[in-house]
Motif scaffolding. Structure first.
Motif, PDB file in Angstrom:
ATOM      1  N   CYS A 161       0.855  -1.186   0.000  1.00  0.00           N
ATOM      2  CA  CYS A 161       0.000   0.000   0.000  1.00  0.00           C
ATOM      3  C   CYS A 161       0.895   1.241   0.000  1.00  0.00           C
ATOM      4  N   ASP A 162       0.334   2.379  -0.409  1.00  0.00           N
ATOM      5  CA  ASP A 162       1.154   3.591  -0.507  1.00  0.00           C
ATOM      6  C   ASP A 162       1.463   4.188   0.854  1.00  0.00           C
ATOM      7  N   VAL A 163       0.469   4.196   1.739  1.00  0.00           N
ATOM      8  CA  VAL A 163       0.688   4.690   3.097  1.00  0.00           C
ATOM      9  C   VAL A 163      -0.019   3.770   4.083  1.00  0.00           C
ATOM     10  N   ARG A 164       0.443   3.802   5.315  1.00  0.00           N
ATOM     11  CA  ARG A 164      -0.093   2.948   6.364  1.00  0.00           C
ATOM     12  C   ARG A 164      -0.522   3.816   7.549  1.00  0.00           C
ATOM     13  N   ILE A 165      -1.793   3.641   7.968  1.00  0.00           N
ATOM     14  CA  ILE A 165      -2.274   4.287   9.195  1.00  0.00           C
ATOM     15  C   ILE A 165      -2.551   3.167  10.190  1.00  0.00           C
ATOM     16  N   ALA A 166      -2.008   3.313  11.400  1.00  0.00           N
ATOM     17  CA  ALA A 166      -2.182   2.262  12.401  1.00  0.00           C
ATOM     18  C   ALA A 166      -3.016   2.763  13.561  1.00  0.00           C
ATOM     19  N   ALA A 167      -3.902   1.901  14.062  1.00  0.00           N
ATOM     20  CA  ALA A 167      -4.546   2.147  15.349  1.00  0.00           C
ATOM     21  C   ALA A 167      -3.503   1.897  16.433  1.00  0.00           C
ATOM     22  N   ASP A 168      -3.729   2.466  17.617  1.00  0.00           N
ATOM     23  CA  ASP A 168      -2.752   2.230  18.693  1.00  0.00           C
ATOM     24  C   ASP A 168      -2.776   0.773  19.161  1.00  0.00           C
ATOM     25  N   SER A 169      -3.743  -0.006  18.680  1.00  0.00           N
ATOM     26  CA  SER A 169      -3.797  -1.442  18.997  1.00  0.00           C
ATOM     27  C   SER A 169      -2.951  -2.286  18.050  1.00  0.00           C
ATOM     28  N   ALA A 170      -2.379  -1.674  17.021  1.00  0.00           N
ATOM     29  CA  ALA A 170      -1.709  -2.467  15.966  1.00  0.00           C
ATOM     30  C   ALA A 170      -0.421  -3.107  16.466  1.00  0.00           C
ATOM     31  N   GLN A 171      -0.158  -4.294  15.963  1.00  0.00           N
ATOM     32  CA  GLN A 171       1.126  -4.968  16.222  1.00  0.00           C
ATOM     33  C   GLN A 171       1.629  -5.527  14.898  1.00  0.00           C
ATOM     34  N   PHE A 214      14.876 -11.566  11.447  1.00  0.00           N
ATOM     35  CA  PHE A 214      15.683 -12.604  12.121  1.00  0.00           C
ATOM     36  C   PHE A 214      15.044 -13.029  13.452  1.00  0.00           C
ATOM     37  N   SER A 215      14.424 -12.060  14.157  1.00  0.00           N
ATOM     38  CA  SER A 215      13.866 -12.387  15.480  1.00  0.00           C
ATOM     39  C   SER A 215      12.440 -12.915  15.395  1.00  0.00           C
ATOM     40  N   GLY A 216      11.689 -12.435  14.404  1.00  0.00           N
ATOM     41  CA  GLY A 216      10.261 -12.762  14.351  1.00  0.00           C
ATOM     42  C   GLY A 216       9.455 -12.020  15.412  1.00  0.00           C
ATOM     43  N   ASP A 217      10.108 -11.111  16.141  1.00  0.00           N
ATOM     44  CA  ASP A 217       9.416 -10.385  17.215  1.00  0.00           C
ATOM     45  C   ASP A 217       8.403  -9.384  16.652  1.00  0.00           C
ATOM     46  N   PHE A 218       7.386  -9.099  17.472  1.00  0.00           N
ATOM     47  CA  PHE A 218       6.384  -8.108  17.083  1.00  0.00           C
ATOM     48  C   PHE A 218       6.807  -6.738  17.612  1.00  0.00           C
ATOM     49  N   ILE A 219       6.391  -5.685  16.913  1.00  0.00           N
ATOM     50  CA  ILE A 219       6.554  -4.324  17.444  1.00  0.00           C
ATOM     51  C   ILE A 219       5.175  -3.658  17.499  1.00  0.00           C
ATOM     52  N   ASN A 220       5.014  -2.733  18.443  1.00  0.00           N
ATOM     53  CA  ASN A 220       3.717  -2.068  18.571  1.00  0.00           C
ATOM     54  C   ASN A 220       3.649  -0.862  17.630  1.00  0.00           C
ATOM     55  N   ALA A 221       2.506  -0.192  17.653  1.00  0.00           N
ATOM     56  CA  ALA A 221       2.260   0.896  16.702  1.00  0.00           C
ATOM     57  C   ALA A 221       3.259   2.045  16.885  1.00  0.00           C
ATOM     58  N   LYS A 240       1.301   7.052  10.438  1.00  0.00           N
ATOM     59  CA  LYS A 240       0.528   7.755  11.456  1.00  0.00           C
ATOM     60  C   LYS A 240      -0.059   6.728  12.414  1.00  0.00           C
ATOM     61  N   VAL A 241      -0.155   7.095  13.707  1.00  0.00           N
ATOM     62  CA  VAL A 241      -0.842   6.245  14.687  1.00  0.00           C
ATOM     63  C   VAL A 241      -1.999   7.045  15.260  1.00  0.00           C
ATOM     64  N   VAL A 242      -3.166   6.406  15.343  1.00  0.00           N
ATOM     65  CA  VAL A 242      -4.353   7.106  15.854  1.00  0.00           C
ATOM     66  C   VAL A 242      -5.031   6.224  16.900  1.00  0.00           C
ATOM     67  N   PRO A 243      -5.842   6.815  17.800  1.00  0.00           N
ATOM     68  CA  PRO A 243      -6.583   5.983  18.749  1.00  0.00           C
ATOM     69  C   PRO A 243      -7.476   5.001  17.990  1.00  0.00           C
ATOM     70  N   ALA A 244      -7.587   3.777  18.516  1.00  0.00           N
ATOM     71  CA  ALA A 244      -8.295   2.709  17.796  1.00  0.00           C
ATOM     72  C   ALA A 244      -9.702   3.130  17.375  1.00  0.00           C
ATOM     73  N   ASP A 245     -10.395   3.879  18.238  1.00  0.00           N
ATOM     74  CA  ASP A 245     -11.781   4.221  17.886  1.00  0.00           C
ATOM     75  C   ASP A 245     -11.867   5.315  16.822  1.00  0.00           C
ATOM     76  N   GLN A 246     -10.718   5.854  16.421  1.00  0.00           N
ATOM     77  CA  GLN A 246     -10.742   6.881  15.362  1.00  0.00           C
ATOM     78  C   GLN A 246     -10.101   6.401  14.063  1.00  0.00           C
ATOM     79  N   LEU A 247      -9.786   5.102  14.012  1.00  0.00           N
ATOM     80  CA  LEU A 247      -9.043   4.606  12.840  1.00  0.00           C
ATOM     81  C   LEU A 247      -9.812   4.819  11.541  1.00  0.00           C
ATOM     82  N   ARG A 248     -11.078   4.421  11.521  1.00  0.00           N
ATOM     83  CA  ARG A 248     -11.867   4.517  10.292  1.00  0.00           C
ATOM     84  C   ARG A 248     -11.987   5.984   9.836  1.00  0.00           C
TER      85      ARG A 248
END
Ligand code: HXC
Length: 259
Positions: free
Chosen positions: A118-128, A162-169, A180-188
């Protein structure tokens, strides 16, 4: 076209494609890849669509390729079976319109790789985010080893792969994986706001700007600059260029026609 694993909604020039296999956290099987490829072609060619949003809804983006479908593949199956994912991702990447990934919850493996086309990514603060393939004895096979280092640099990409670890938003924002990171209830709402901002611009200029960036990244700098110049010059043949500059001079907002 009728789809079974994705939902497609078009309103006010914005198309939203929602992955719809909630029972398996939107795991991407062959049918999902086929439908994503088909919808990319459909939306790319639909003149009523000015921007595209790809999402998994408000709980999860996608937990990766469907492991149950992959578990018993032979190497030949994997080579042939990989084609739908490559077709889908290449068709999404080349939709000649802005494409926004709108991400809540897990975006893992092929799900994370889907956000990269995708061209840009917007993440909710719940994203991993994560590329956990290494923990399954494989590697990211839908462009992750190529697109992730181009986006965030080889060092950070290698650490994730290499780690397979997750990172948060917040970490994803810090390393440049998301815009950009936004509160989950404002993602849409925030995603729609960005899509509408893009959609208000001239469609031909958007198409050529996307092409100049994406094609340019595959060229050396001098060839890229020449390609940019061709795209730039071509825009002086459009109605929108005349309108955009006239509107500026007349101190009013432009009324672009996409021509
Ligand atoms: C198939 C999956 C799945 C997946 C989750 N599920 N991820 N099924 N493929 N990738 C299913 C589970 O089996 C389970 O169904 C249901 O979804 C809910 O998942 P749980 O594990 O119970 O949820 P939770 O405990 O919350 O854990 C969430 C999770 C975990 C951390 C995301 O599900 C997980 O680690 N998933 C796998 C992530 C992964 O490794 N992705 C990379 C895949 S390889 P049941 O029926 O059992 O209850 C890849 C390669 C790309 O993407 C190459 C493309 C060609």
């Amino acid at each position: 076209m009728a789809y079974e694993t994705i939902l497609v909604d078009i309103a006010d020039g914005i198309a939203t494609v929602t992955l719809n296999r909630p029972e398996v956290l939107n795991a991407l099987n062959g049918q999902v890849f086929n439908e994503l490829g088909d919808v990319a072609l459909e939306l790319g060619a639909d003149p009523s669509v000015q921007a595209v949003i790809i999402t998994g809804g408000d709980k999860v983006f996608a937990a990766g390729a469907d492991i149950k479908q992959m578990a018993n593949l032979s190497a030949v199956d994997a080579a042939i079976g990989g084609r739908p994912s490559h077709r889908a991702f290449s068709l999404i990447e080349t939709i000649p319109k802005p494409v926004i990934a709108s991400i809540a919850g897990f975006a893992l493996g092929g799900g994370c790789e889907l956000t990269l086309v995708c061209d840009v990514r917007i993440a909710a603060d719940s994203a991993q985010f994560g590329l956990p393939e290494i923990k399954l004895g494989i590697l990211p096979g839908a462009g992750g080893t190529q697109r992730l280092p181009r986006l965030i640099g080889a060092g950070k990409a290698k650490e994730l792969i290499f780690s397979g670890d997750f990172i948060n938003a917040d970490e994803a924002l810090r390393v440049g994986l998301v815009n950009k990171v936004v509160p989950a209830d404002q993602l849409r709402e925030e995603t729609l706001k960005m899509a509408k901002r893009f959609a208000a611009r001239g469609a031909v200029a958007l198409r050529l700007a996307k092409s100049a960036i994406d094609e340019g990244l595959r060229m050396d700098l001098e060839a890229g600059i020449q390609y940019e110049h061709k795209c730039f010059s071509l825009l002086f043949a459009t109605v929108d260029q005349k309108e955009g500059m006239r509107a500026f001079i007349e101190k009013r907002p432009p009324d672009f026609k996409g021509q």
